[in-house]
Design a protein around this motif. Structure first.
Motif, PDB file in Angstrom:
ATOM      1  N   ASP A  63      31.869  42.107  34.454  1.00 38.14           N
ATOM      2  CA  ASP A  63      31.716  41.306  33.072  1.00 38.14           C
ATOM      3  C   ASP A  63      30.781  40.165  33.478  1.00 38.14           C
ATOM      4  O   ASP A  63      31.612  39.346  33.891  1.00 38.14           O
ATOM      5  N   PRO A  64      29.659  40.142  33.096  1.00 38.00           N
ATOM      6  CA  PRO A  64      28.746  38.777  33.421  1.00 38.00           C
ATOM      7  C   PRO A  64      28.971  37.809  32.486  1.00 38.00           C
ATOM      8  O   PRO A  64      28.785  36.721  32.834  1.00 38.00           O
ATOM      9  N   VAL A  65      29.815  38.026  31.409  1.00 40.99           N
ATOM     10  CA  VAL A  65      30.393  36.512  30.608  1.00 40.99           C
ATOM     11  C   VAL A  65      31.472  36.065  31.067  1.00 40.99           C
ATOM     12  O   VAL A  65      31.333  34.871  31.537  1.00 40.99           O
ATOM     13  N   SER A  66      32.427  36.888  31.546  1.00 41.57           N
ATOM     14  CA  SER A  66      33.562  36.160  31.975  1.00 41.57           C
ATOM     15  C   SER A  66      33.678  36.039  33.579  1.00 41.57           C
ATOM     16  O   SER A  66      34.491  35.143  34.022  1.00 41.57           O
ATOM     17  N   GLY A  67      32.894  36.726  34.199  1.00 37.36           N
ATOM     18  CA  GLY A  67      32.690  36.748  35.525  1.00 37.36           C
ATOM     19  C   GLY A  67      33.753  37.545  36.276  1.00 37.36           C
ATOM     20  O   GLY A  67      33.946  37.511  37.562  1.00 37.36           O
ATOM     21  N   LEU A  68      34.475  38.393  35.671  1.00 37.96           N
ATOM     22  CA  LEU A  68      35.577  39.014  36.013  1.00 37.96           C
ATOM     23  C   LEU A  68      34.868  40.471  36.633  1.00 37.96           C
ATOM     24  O   LEU A  68      33.893  40.932  35.914  1.00 37.96           O
ATOM     25  N   SER A  69      35.453  41.105  37.751  1.00 37.73           N
ATOM     26  CA  SER A  69      35.084  42.208  38.263  1.00 37.73           C
ATOM     27  C   SER A  69      36.235  43.072  38.815  1.00 37.73           C
ATOM     28  O   SER A  69      37.387  42.228  39.225  1.00 37.73           O
ATOM     29  N   TYR A  70      36.311  44.310  38.654  1.00 37.82           N
ATOM     30  CA  TYR A  70      37.547  44.877  39.123  1.00 37.82           C
ATOM     31  C   TYR A  70      36.899  46.387  39.441  1.00 37.82           C
ATOM     32  O   TYR A  70      36.035  46.762  38.972  1.00 37.82           O
ATOM     33  N   GLY A  71      37.985  47.094  40.014  1.00 39.22           N
ATOM     34  CA  GLY A  71      37.859  48.524  40.348  1.00 39.22           C
ATOM     35  C   GLY A  71      38.212  49.064  41.614  1.00 39.22           C
ATOM     36  O   GLY A  71      38.736  48.126  42.031  1.00 39.22           O
ATOM     37  N   GLN A  72      38.166  50.054  42.214  1.00 36.67           N
ATOM     38  CA  GLN A  72      38.354  50.511  43.450  1.00 36.67           C
ATOM     39  C   GLN A  72      37.284  50.084  44.636  1.00 36.67           C
ATOM     40  O   GLN A  72      37.559  50.498  45.565  1.00 36.67           O
ATOM     41  N   HIS A  73      36.231  49.408  44.168  1.00 33.22           N
ATOM     42  CA  HIS A  73      35.291  49.047  44.923  1.00 33.22           C
ATOM     43  C   HIS A  73      36.119  48.048  46.168  1.00 33.22           C
ATOM     44  O   HIS A  73      36.723  47.308  45.737  1.00 33.22           O
ATOM     45  N   PRO A  74      35.930  47.895  47.322  1.00 29.05           N
ATOM     46  CA  PRO A  74      36.590  47.006  48.256  1.00 29.05           C
ATOM     47  C   PRO A  74      36.026  45.853  48.045  1.00 29.05           C
ATOM     48  O   PRO A  74      37.232  44.825  48.455  1.00 29.05           O
ATOM     49  N   GLU A  75      35.010  45.391  47.749  1.00 32.01           N
ATOM     50  CA  GLU A  75      34.684  43.994  47.288  1.00 32.01           C
ATOM     51  C   GLU A  75      34.220  43.992  45.751  1.00 32.01           C
ATOM     52  O   GLU A  75      32.720  43.660  45.875  1.00 32.01           O
ATOM     53  N   PRO A  76      34.917  44.041  44.766  1.00 39.77           N
ATOM     54  CA  PRO A  76      34.380  44.143  43.381  1.00 39.77           C
ATOM     55  C   PRO A  76      33.561  42.744  42.992  1.00 39.77           C
ATOM     56  O   PRO A  76      32.510  43.041  42.493  1.00 39.77           O
ATOM     57  N   GLY A  77      34.093  41.703  43.478  1.00 38.59           N
ATOM     58  CA  GLY A  77      33.530  40.574  42.888  1.00 38.59           C
ATOM     59  C   GLY A  77      31.928  40.356  43.618  1.00 38.59           C
ATOM     60  O   GLY A  77      30.975  40.090  42.963  1.00 38.59           O
ATOM     61  N   ALA A  78      31.894  40.677  44.833  1.00 41.07           N
ATOM     62  CA  ALA A  78      30.626  40.478  45.511  1.00 41.07           C
ATOM     63  C   ALA A  78      29.621  41.832  45.317  1.00 41.07           C
ATOM     64  O   ALA A  78      28.605  41.313  44.992  1.00 41.07           O
ATOM     65  N   ALA A  79      30.435  42.848  44.958  1.00 40.73           N
ATOM     66  CA  ALA A  79      29.447  44.064  44.511  1.00 40.73           C
ATOM     67  C   ALA A  79      28.998  43.651  43.107  1.00 40.73           C
ATOM     68  O   ALA A  79      27.540  44.004  42.841  1.00 40.73           O
ATOM     69  N   CYS A  80      29.513  43.047  42.065  1.00 41.73           N
ATOM     70  CA  CYS A  80      29.054  42.897  40.956  1.00 41.73           C
ATOM     71  C   CYS A  80      28.131  41.734  41.104  1.00 41.73           C
ATOM     72  O   CYS A  80      27.051  41.663  40.475  1.00 41.73           O
ATOM     73  N   ASP A  81      28.284  40.655  41.646  1.00 48.05           N
ATOM     74  CA  ASP A  81      27.444  39.594  42.176  1.00 48.05           C
ATOM     75  C   ASP A  81      25.894  40.214  42.392  1.00 48.05           C
ATOM     76  O   ASP A  81      24.959  39.763  42.052  1.00 48.05           O
TER      77      ASP A  81
END
Length: 150
Positions: A63-81
């Motif tokens: 979610d680029p607006v809120s900065g939230l990231s989630y899922g089963q990826h081992p590094e969701p925040g860094a992956a989204c970034d």
């Protein structure tokens, strides 16, 4: 191959899904039109093969607006970034690109889903210098191979 699609939702995923459900259009008879996860504008499934220990399937919501990231990826925040900062993360290498004859190994990745509200189907390899660079720009959304990375 390890599969990282867990049956249990993370609290963050549940909270976000509830927020999306509230925004989903209602049927004439009530309820929502479809599973809100399918309508998320930044939702991809990444399948990695032949990479070694990082093989698997990873679901990722950003979610680029809120900065939230989630899922089963081992590094969701860094992956989204990595995906959000790359501009056009799923664009293929141009057919007229001049690429080095460098082989980066047999690792493959397939990404499908929705990005910025648009359908995504992209394949990634490490077959030449251009493809290796394309892969490395998306680390850690794609696994780091042989100590290389973005």
């Amino acid at each position: 191959m390890r599969t990282r699609l867990a049956a249990a939702a993370l609290p963050l995923a549940a909270a976000s899904a509830l927020g999306l459900a509230a925004a989903a259009p209602a049927h004439a008879g009530g309820g929502t039109a479809a599973d809100p996860r399918l309508q998320h504008p930044y939702h991809v499934v990444i399948t990695v093969t032949d990479s070694g220990e990082d093989d698997g399937t990873y679901e990722l919501y950003c979610d680029p607006v809120s900065g939230l990231s989630y899922g089963q990826h081992p590094e969701p925040g860094a992956a989204c970034d990595a995906l959000l900062s790359s501009g056009q993360p799923f664009e293929p290498v141009s057919s007229d690109a001049l690429c080095t004859y460098m082989y980066g190994g047999p690792a493959r990745a397939h990404v499908s889903g929705t990005w910025a509200g648009e359908p995504v189907e992209a394949a990634f390899t490490r077959d030449n210098g251009c493809e290796i660079d394309r892969w490395n720009r998306l680390v850690p959304a794609l696994p780091r191979i042989g100590g290389e990375g973005a």
